[in-house]
Design an enzyme around this catalytic site. Structure first.
Site, PDB file in Angstrom:
ATOM      1  N   ASP A 296       0.828  -1.201   0.000  1.00  0.00           N
ATOM      2  CA  ASP A 296       0.000   0.000   0.000  1.00  0.00           C
ATOM      3  C   ASP A 296       0.870   1.262   0.000  1.00  0.00           C
ATOM      4  OD1 ASP A 296      -2.723   1.085   0.350  1.00  0.00           O
ATOM      5  OD2 ASP A 296      -1.971   1.819   2.262  1.00  0.00           O
TER       6      ASP A 296
ATOM      7  N   GLU B 113       1.588  -0.409  -5.076  1.00  0.00           N
ATOM      8  CA  GLU B 113       0.555   0.578  -5.362  1.00  0.00           C
ATOM      9  C   GLU B 113       1.251   1.929  -5.313  1.00  0.00           C
ATOM     10  OE1 GLU B 113      -3.240   3.012  -3.789  1.00  0.00           O
ATOM     11  OE2 GLU B 113      -1.513   2.573  -2.564  1.00  0.00           O
TER      12      GLU B 113
END
Ligand code: NOJ
Length: 540
Positions: free
Chosen positions: A202, A263
């Site tokens: 993330d 990401e």
């Protein structure tokens, strides 16, 4: 040497909270996911990516982790997680878990220790906790804004401030602290020991901060976007790469092809490719493809640049059209060109949406994506052609974006509505209790069961397209763009199979060919023409 599995994998993203509810409490869970492994097999899934399943107050859908080594009780237990991983492997499905290293939950033991310790205590140095500016420290240390809206700093009762690039319940960790580095290497090991095949990392472009804490001034960006200029104080800083290399070493110390996908909202393809160097990530989502307009030249440019940039560092590109953070692509493509879909959710007008056109284009774009070299990520429900549920009443919204933006952004709940499995029932087979987000009445005919036996359904199209990809398109990574009429993308892969996508509002002629797979609900007439907003895989 055999090609590592991830290089051409079709990865199915499971937003676990909304996937399948086995214990009928309105929230999806691990056993619900286990019960659908057969469905995922039938779809042609090579791997699943499971959104964060760790213990969490779920203020940001689990991206606020309170304990990285525990499973959120609403989803199950660590034992159930281990059983899921094993059973997925029995189905030949790899498992990617989501790791959140940029921030913890404010309920994490570290943050609790930090805020309950006196100023200057070492536990505070795991986060960015600093004195403020102004005579009495009453002003935040910088003018940075949170991605979800409002200032990125909150004040503690003792007068110091903590940084949160996202929700105020998500304090950012200080990655210059060796303790933070060590802790995450151990967390990686914890899940690798339980058999996971990979990690989706993330906010991969956000861990490193400019430790001189400069103001941004005029350079504040749009919400939810990454850096648009060099040397940004918190996006895509060069220092992130050292952190990544440390994680990669841990992965490489395990047998098998364990991988990480970043990401990273890094719009510059050259900068994005840096994350894909041989000792860093194996994959990084190409969000430019997701954000492209319905325009052949733009799509062609994005695809060729991404393929070349990945090849330069020995990697392969990674494609995605929908995920849990963006308006579903069946809806995005039904909006007039140039619409800011994030703002449209709240600001409308909603009657500009052409849902039929959106779905037609979505299926065509999906076929294009599946025809490309590299790996493709699907988001749960896109195989059912689910549109965004844009009209959720504001009273049910759960995404922190709604509050944190002072009700100026509706947030991402509209793509997180639970999956309809059956045409009827109170929760369309998702479970039996009231689902955590309401499911609209019109979900019934879109359910997996309703679509399974219908050859014209979006589900059948996805199954056929993924099977065709597996058969014809995963043996090599070459791609060649062909001369094509205006507003047509035409490309040929190493096997000789071509993908044609017609972005015009009129039909075009195809070369004499055999059609292997078509995006249209009704089969192409004579096999010689491609309708507007349609795509086909062909062989001459
Ligand atoms: C990106 C995740 O995909 C999103 O859902 C989350 O809100 C932010 N990172 C913060 O963790």
């Amino acid at each position: 040497m055999t090609t590592p599995w991830w290089r051409h994998a079709v990865v199915y993203q499971v937003y676990i909270r909304s996937f399948a509810d086995s214990n009928n409490d309105g929230t999806g869970d691990i056993d619900g996911l286990r019960s659908k492994l057969g469905y995922l097999n039938e779809l042609g899934t090579d791997a699943i990516w499971i959104n964060p399943w760790y213990r969490s107050p779920l203020h940001d859908g689990g991206y606020d982790v309170a304990d990285y080594r525990a499973i959120e009780p609403r989803y199950g237990t660590v034992e159930q997680a281990a059983a899921l991983i094993e059973e997925a492997h029995d189905h030949d499905i790899k498992v990617i878990v989501d790791l959140v290293p940029n921030h913890t939950s404010s309920e994490h033991a570290w943050f609790q220790e930090a805020i309950n310790s006196p100023i200057g205590h070492p536990s505070r140095k795991r986060y960015h906790i600093r004195p403020g500016k102004g005579e009495n420290g009453e002003l935040p240390p910088t003018d940075w804004l949170s991605v979800f809206g409002g200032p990125a700093w909150d004040r503690l009762p003792d007068g110091e401030w903590f940084l949160h690039l996202f929700d105020h319940t998500q304090p950012d960790l200080d990655w210059t602290n060796p303790e933070v580095i060590e802790e995450f290497q151990s967390i990686f090991r914890f899940w690798l020991d339980r058999g996971v095949d990979g990690f989706r990392v993330d906010v991969a472009h956000g861990n490193a901060k400019d430790m001189t804490f400069p103001d941004l001034g005029e350079k504040q960006g749009e919400l939810l976007e990454g850096a648009k200029f060099a040397d940004h104080p918190f996006w895509d800083r060069d220092e992130v790469h050292d952190i990544i290399r440390g994680w990669r070493k841990v992965l490489d110390s395990y047998p098998g092809d364990r991988m990480m996908v970043a990401e990273a909202w890094v719009p510059d393809s050259g900068r994005l490719a840096l994350y894909l160097r041989p000792d860093e990530y194996q994959q990084s989502f190409n969000f430019s493809f997701l954000e492209a307009e319905w325009d052949a030249a733009q799509m062609t440019e994005i695809i060729s640049t991404a393929c070349a940039a990945a090849a330069d560092v020995g990697s392969a590109p990674t494609w995605v059209l929908s995920n849990h953070d963006v308006v579903r692509h069946a809806t995005r493509y039904g909006l007039p060109a140039g619409t800011n879909w994030r703002r449209w959710l709240l600001d409308g007008p909603h009657d500009i949406l052409d849902a039929d056109l959106g779905l037609r284009r979505a299926r065509a774009a999906t076929l294009l994506m599946l025809s490309l070299p590299g790996s493709a990520y699907l988001y749960q429900g896109e195989e059912l052609g689910l549109p965004e549920v844009y009209d959720l009443p504001v009273g049910v919204l759960d995404d922190p974006v709604w509050e944190q933006s002072n009700h100026t952004m509706k947030g991402r709940d509209g793509c997180r509505v639970p999956i309809p499995w059956e045409p009827e029932g109170p929760a369309f087979g998702f479970g039996t209790d009231t689902p955590w987000l309401p499911m609209p009445e019109w979900f019934g005919p879109l359910s997996a069961e309703a679509q399974a036996g219908d050859p014209a359904s979006t589900l059948s199209f996805y199954r056929t397209a993924i099977a065709a990809r597996r058969e014809h398109l995963t043996n090599d990574e070459s791609i060649e763009f062909l001369d094509a009429p205006d507003q047509v993308v035409a490309l040929r892969r190493g096997s000789g199979v071509e993908c044609w996508l017609n972005l015009n509002d009129h039909a075009i002629d195809l070369p004499t060919c055999e059609i292997l797979c078509a995006s249209a609900e009704t089969p192409l007439g004579d096999g010689r023409s491609l309708g507007p907003n349609e795509a086909a895989l062909i062989r001459r």
